[in-house]
Design a protein around this motif. Sequence first.
Motif, short mmCIF file in Angstrom:
data_model
loop_
_atom_site.label_atom_id
_atom_site.label_comp_id
_atom_site.label_asym_id
_atom_site.label_seq_id
_atom_site.Cartn_x
_atom_site.Cartn_y
_atom_site.Cartn_z
N ALA A 45 0.82 -1.21 0.00
CA ALA A 45 0.00 0.00 0.00
C ALA A 45 0.86 1.26 0.00
O ALA A 45 0.48 2.27 -0.59
CB ALA A 45 -0.94 0.00 1.20
N LEU A 46 2.02 1.21 0.67
CA LEU A 46 2.89 2.38 0.78
C LEU A 46 4.19 2.19 0.00
O LEU A 46 5.23 2.72 0.37
CB LEU A 46 3.21 2.66 2.26
N ALA A 47 4.12 1.43 -1.10
CA ALA A 47 5.31 1.10 -1.89
C ALA A 47 6.09 2.36 -2.28
O ALA A 47 5.50 3.41 -2.55
CB ALA A 47 4.90 0.33 -3.14
N VAL A 73 -0.57 13.61 11.38
CA VAL A 73 -0.02 13.37 10.06
C VAL A 73 -1.12 12.74 9.21
O VAL A 73 -1.77 11.79 9.65
CB VAL A 73 1.20 12.42 10.12
N ALA A 74 -1.32 13.26 8.02
CA ALA A 74 -2.28 12.67 7.08
C ALA A 74 -1.49 12.15 5.89
O ALA A 74 -0.59 12.83 5.38
CB ALA A 74 -3.29 13.70 6.63
N ILE A 75 -1.82 10.94 5.46
CA ILE A 75 -1.18 10.34 4.30
C ILE A 75 -2.25 10.16 3.23
O ILE A 75 -3.23 9.47 3.44
CB ILE A 75 -0.50 9.00 4.65
N LEU A 76 -2.02 10.82 2.10
CA LEU A 76 -2.99 10.83 1.00
C LEU A 76 -2.36 10.10 -0.19
O LEU A 76 -1.27 10.49 -0.64
CB LEU A 76 -3.34 12.25 0.61
N PRO A 77 -3.04 9.10 -0.72
CA PRO A 77 -2.49 8.37 -1.87
C PRO A 77 -2.61 9.19 -3.14
O PRO A 77 -3.31 10.20 -3.17
CB PRO A 77 -3.38 7.12 -1.94
N PRO A 78 -1.93 8.72 -4.20
CA PRO A 78 -2.06 9.42 -5.48
C PRO A 78 -3.52 9.41 -5.93
O PRO A 78 -4.24 8.43 -5.71
CB PRO A 78 -1.20 8.59 -6.44
#
Length: 82
Positions: A45-47, A73-78
């Motif tokens: 998922a975080l490759a 912290v927010a992590i937003l995918p492409p």
Amino acid sequence: MIQIRYFGALRELTPSGAEQIEWSGASTDELLTHLRSRGEPWTSALATQRVFKVALNQQLLHESTLIPDGAQVAILPPVTGG
């Protein structure tokens, strides 16, 4: 402690789409490396070949930044689609 919020397909990595973890002021890049080290499904998922947007306390970052204690912290995918 920091709070991590996941968005898009990453939200499925945790039951609530968020979690709190112990963190000692390392960078956002180091956080992604730490999360990948958990194994699957985190590694896929975080490759590293994927591009993520990371926000720190609701401010989008354009480079790796140190994460202070108590941060969100927010992590937003492409984003894909049209």
